[in-house]
Design a protein around this motif. Sequence first.
Motif, PDB file in Angstrom:
ATOM      1  N   SER A 148       0.830  -1.207   0.000  1.00 26.14           N
ATOM      2  CA  SER A 148       0.000   0.000   0.000  1.00 26.14           C
ATOM      3  C   SER A 148       0.865   1.257   0.000  1.00 26.14           C
ATOM      4  N   VAL A 149       2.100   1.128   0.442  1.00 22.80           N
ATOM      5  CA  VAL A 149       3.034   2.243   0.424  1.00 22.80           C
ATOM      6  C   VAL A 149       3.905   2.190  -0.825  1.00 22.80           C
ATOM      7  N   MET A 150       4.535   1.057  -1.053  1.00 18.63           N
ATOM      8  CA  MET A 150       5.486   0.935  -2.157  1.00 18.63           C
ATOM      9  C   MET A 150       4.806   0.976  -3.517  1.00 18.63           C
ATOM     10  N   GLY A 151       3.519   0.644  -3.556  1.00 16.43           N
ATOM     11  CA  GLY A 151       2.809   0.569  -4.834  1.00 16.43           C
ATOM     12  C   GLY A 151       2.647   1.897  -5.540  1.00 16.43           C
ATOM     13  N   ASP A 152       2.794   2.997  -4.826  1.00 19.30           N
ATOM     14  CA  ASP A 152       2.647   4.326  -5.427  1.00 19.30           C
ATOM     15  C   ASP A 152       3.974   4.903  -5.908  1.00 19.30           C
ATOM     16  N   LEU A 153       5.048   4.153  -5.780  1.00 12.53           N
ATOM     17  CA  LEU A 153       6.374   4.676  -6.104  1.00 12.53           C
ATOM     18  C   LEU A 153       6.829   4.242  -7.495  1.00 12.53           C
ATOM     19  N   LEU A 154       7.577   5.101  -8.151  1.00 17.99           N
ATOM     20  CA  LEU A 154       8.119   4.768  -9.458  1.00 17.99           C
ATOM     21  C   LEU A 154       8.970   3.504  -9.342  1.00 17.99           C
ATOM     22  N   PRO A 155       8.746   2.518 -10.217  1.00 18.38           N
ATOM     23  CA  PRO A 155       9.478   1.246 -10.110  1.00 18.38           C
ATOM     24  C   PRO A 155      10.992   1.408 -10.070  1.00 18.38           C
ATOM     25  N   MET A 156      11.522   2.349 -10.844  1.00 23.44           N
ATOM     26  CA  MET A 156      12.967   2.551 -10.857  1.00 23.44           C
ATOM     27  C   MET A 156      13.484   2.937  -9.483  1.00 23.44           C
ATOM     28  N   THR A 157      12.720   3.765  -8.756  1.00 21.15           N
ATOM     29  CA  THR A 157      13.172   4.199  -7.438  1.00 21.15           C
ATOM     30  C   THR A 157      13.088   3.063  -6.426  1.00 21.15           C
ATOM     31  N   VAL A 158      12.088   2.211  -6.586  1.00 22.03           N
ATOM     32  CA  VAL A 158      11.973   1.043  -5.707  1.00 22.03           C
ATOM     33  C   VAL A 158      13.146   0.099  -5.956  1.00 22.03           C
ATOM     34  N   GLU A 159      13.459  -0.124  -7.216  1.00 16.45           N
ATOM     35  CA  GLU A 159      14.569  -0.996  -7.586  1.00 16.45           C
ATOM     36  C   GLU A 159      15.878  -0.528  -6.964  1.00 16.45           C
ATOM     37  N   ALA A 160      16.050   0.778  -6.882  1.00 16.48           N
ATOM     38  CA  ALA A 160      17.289   1.331  -6.333  1.00 16.48           C
ATOM     39  C   ALA A 160      17.520   0.905  -4.894  1.00 16.48           C
ATOM     40  N   GLY A 161      16.443   0.627  -4.165  1.00 18.88           N
ATOM     41  CA  GLY A 161      16.558   0.283  -2.755  1.00 18.88           C
ATOM     42  C   GLY A 161      16.586  -1.203  -2.473  1.00 18.88           C
ATOM     43  N   ILE A 162      16.702  -2.024  -3.516  1.00 17.40           N
ATOM     44  CA  ILE A 162      16.733  -3.476  -3.340  1.00 17.40           C
ATOM     45  C   ILE A 162      18.177  -3.962  -3.310  1.00 17.40           C
ATOM     46  N   TYR A 163      18.479  -4.803  -2.347  1.00 20.40           N
ATOM     47  CA  TYR A 163      19.814  -5.399  -2.240  1.00 20.40           C
ATOM     48  C   TYR A 163      19.634  -6.838  -1.776  1.00 20.40           C
ATOM     49  N   GLY A 164      20.154  -7.770  -2.549  1.00 17.87           N
ATOM     50  CA  GLY A 164      19.990  -9.176  -2.191  1.00 17.87           C
ATOM     51  C   GLY A 164      18.542  -9.598  -2.141  1.00 17.87           C
ATOM     52  N   ASP A 165      17.726  -9.071  -3.047  1.00 20.03           N
ATOM     53  CA  ASP A 165      16.301  -9.409  -3.165  1.00 20.03           C
ATOM     54  C   ASP A 165      15.440  -8.880  -2.015  1.00 20.03           C
ATOM     55  N   GLU A 166      15.977  -7.996  -1.191  1.00 19.56           N
ATOM     56  CA  GLU A 166      15.179  -7.400  -0.123  1.00 19.56           C
ATOM     57  C   GLU A 166      15.205  -5.882  -0.235  1.00 19.56           C
ATOM     58  N   GLN A 167      14.097  -5.250   0.184  1.00 14.75           N
ATOM     59  CA  GLN A 167      13.991  -3.795   0.134  1.00 14.75           C
ATOM     60  C   GLN A 167      14.600  -3.198   1.390  1.00 14.75           C
ATOM     61  N   TYR A 168      15.565  -2.309   1.182  1.00 12.42           N
ATOM     62  CA  TYR A 168      16.243  -1.685   2.308  1.00 12.42           C
ATOM     63  C   TYR A 168      16.058  -0.172   2.366  1.00 12.42           C
ATOM     64  N   LEU A 169      15.563   0.422   1.300  1.00 15.21           N
ATOM     65  CA  LEU A 169      15.502   1.878   1.250  1.00 15.21           C
ATOM     66  C   LEU A 169      14.114   2.348   0.838  1.00 15.21           C
ATOM     67  N   MET A 170      13.596   3.369   1.539  1.00 20.02           N
ATOM     68  CA  MET A 170      12.356   4.016   1.141  1.00 20.02           C
ATOM     69  C   MET A 170      12.717   5.221   0.285  1.00 20.02           C
ATOM     70  N   PRO A 171      12.498   5.154  -1.030  1.00 17.31           N
ATOM     71  CA  PRO A 171      12.876   6.272  -1.897  1.00 17.31           C
ATOM     72  C   PRO A 171      11.985   7.487  -1.676  1.00 17.31           C
ATOM     73  N   VAL A 172      12.595   8.670  -1.781  1.00 16.71           N
ATOM     74  CA  VAL A 172      11.851   9.915  -1.600  1.00 16.71           C
ATOM     75  C   VAL A 172      11.898  10.754  -2.881  1.00 16.71           C
ATOM     76  N   TYR A 173      13.076  10.936  -3.442  1.00 17.31           N
ATOM     77  CA  TYR A 173      13.182  11.649  -4.723  1.00 17.31           C
ATOM     78  C   TYR A 173      14.414  11.170  -5.475  1.00 17.31           C
ATOM     79  N   PHE A 174      14.542  11.566  -6.728  1.00 21.71           N
ATOM     80  CA  PHE A 174      15.664  11.092  -7.527  1.00 21.71           C
ATOM     81  C   PHE A 174      16.121  12.184  -8.483  1.00 21.71           C
ATOM     82  N   GLU A 175      17.264  11.939  -9.099  1.00 19.42           N
ATOM     83  CA  GLU A 175      17.770  12.837 -10.130  1.00 19.42           C
ATOM     84  C   GLU A 175      18.489  12.006 -11.188  1.00 19.42           C
ATOM     85  N   THR A 176      18.642  12.578 -12.352  1.00 22.07           N
ATOM     86  CA  THR A 176      19.290  11.869 -13.447  1.00 22.07           C
ATOM     87  C   THR A 176      19.752  12.878 -14.488  1.00 22.07           C
TER      88      THR A 176
END
Length: 439
Positions: A148-176
Motif C-alpha cells: 500500500s506504500v510501495m505501490g505508489d512509487l516509481l518502479p525505478m526508485t523502488v529498484e534502487a533500494g533493493i539489495y539481495g532481493d530485499e527492500q532496504y531503502l524508502m525512496p523519496v526523490y531522484f535525479e538523473t
Amino acid sequence: MKKRISLIMCGLLTAGALFGCGSAAQTQTTAVDDSTETSGAEAVSSTDESTEAAEAEEQASAEPTEIKIWHDADEAIMQTIADNVNEALADKQITVSFEKKTGLTDQLKLYGNDAANGPDMYFYAHDSLGTFIEMGILSPIGDMADASVMGDLLPMTVEAGIYGDEQYLMPVYFETLLFLYNKELWNGDVPSSTEDLYKYMSANTDAAAGTYAVVNQHSTAYNVAPFINAFGGYIIDKDGNPGLNVQETKDAIEYNKKFAALQADGDYNTVTTLFNEKKAAAIIGGPWLISGIKDAGIDLGIKSLSDFTLPNGKGLAPYSGVQGIGVLKHAAENKKGAVAEVLRAVAAPEVGIALANNFNCAPANVKAYEDADVASNEMIMAMKTTADTAQPMPNIPQMSVMWDPAEKLLAAVNKSGEDVNTAAEEFEKQAETAIADMQ
C-alpha cells in the motif's frame, strides 16, 4: 551523484474487527423480531463507540517516540521533509528530527549499531546501500512498508533500494541526466534520434572557434552510461562482475566515440563553463546545473534523454541517483511501529509535492505528479519521463572501484585513439584486480 558523484496491517486488523462485529450482529438479528434487531443495532453502536473510545485511550496513553535521522543533504530539503512528516504524525506522538553529519558514511561505521548515540534512520543516496548492509547495520523494510506504500512509487526508485532481493531503502526523490539546451542558440527542433543529433552536431560544431553544438563529459563513465546501458552493456552487474569487455559495452563505447570527437575535451568545470558562457548550445547534465544556468541568463530548454532513440530502437538510459531513508537494525527491533509510520509518512505524495515545488526534486511517489504545479515543471516531468529507461546506479560496494578503470578505458579510446577491444581487455583485468583486492 557521480560528480565524485507497510502500519497498514494495524488499520486492517482494526477494520477487520469492526467488520466482524457488524457481520455477527446482522447474522443474529435475521432470526429474531424487530425489537431484537433494534437491540442488536444498539449493541453494534455501543460496541463501535467502545472500540473507538478504547483506541482513543490507547493513543492518548502511548509513549511519545522520537525518531532521529542522520543526513548530509541540503538542510532546507531535510527541514521540509521533517515539517511534512511531523505534521502527518502529530496525533501519533511520533516526532522526527534530522541531524546533519559531515562524512555520514564514516559516522555510520562508528555509530550504526549504537542505539544510544547513533541514529534510528538515515537519509542518503542509494548507491551506498550495499556498503551499509555489508557493515551489518541496516534492517530490511519489507515488513514495515507494505504494498500500500510501495505501490505508489516509481518502479525505478523502488529498484534502487533493493539489495539481495530485499527492500532496504524508502525512496523519496531522484535525479538523473538530462539534455539541457539554450533556446537562443539551438536551431530548430531538438532531434528525436541519436543519429539525427549527430548530424546536427556535425553541422553546428566549430571546434577551432571553440563553439559546440553539444558538450558532455565524454570520457566520464557516469555521462557515457546512457549509451552503455541502452546498448545492453554494463559497467558492473548486480553480482559484482565487471562488464568493460562485454560486446555490448564495447559497441556502446565505439558508438559514443563519434560524438566525443565533436565535443570539447574537458572535465565537469570545462563543459559547464562552455554552456554557461554560451559557447555550447546544449549540455548533457543534471538538475545540479540549474542554478548556474539561471545565473547565466540562459533561456533553458529541457529534453529527456530517453526521448533520444538509438539505432537499436532503444532510448538512452542514464544512471539515476535515488535519495531515500534506510533503517538501522536497533530501531527496527525497538521502535518498529514508529519507524513504519515514519516510512509511510515520508513516502506520501505531499512530501514529494513540497520537494518538487520548492527544490525541483523529482518525487518517487507517482501521485505527486498529479499536482498542477509539479505537472507544469518541465525539468521534473523530463526526469519522470527518463525514469522509464533510467537505471539506478549499482548499489553494490564493488561499484566504488569501477569508476577508475571505466574512465581509463573511455580516455584510451576517446583521447588516445586506442582500439576498443584491446583497451577493454586491459581495463577489465584492472577492474577484476581492484574488486579482488576488496575481499
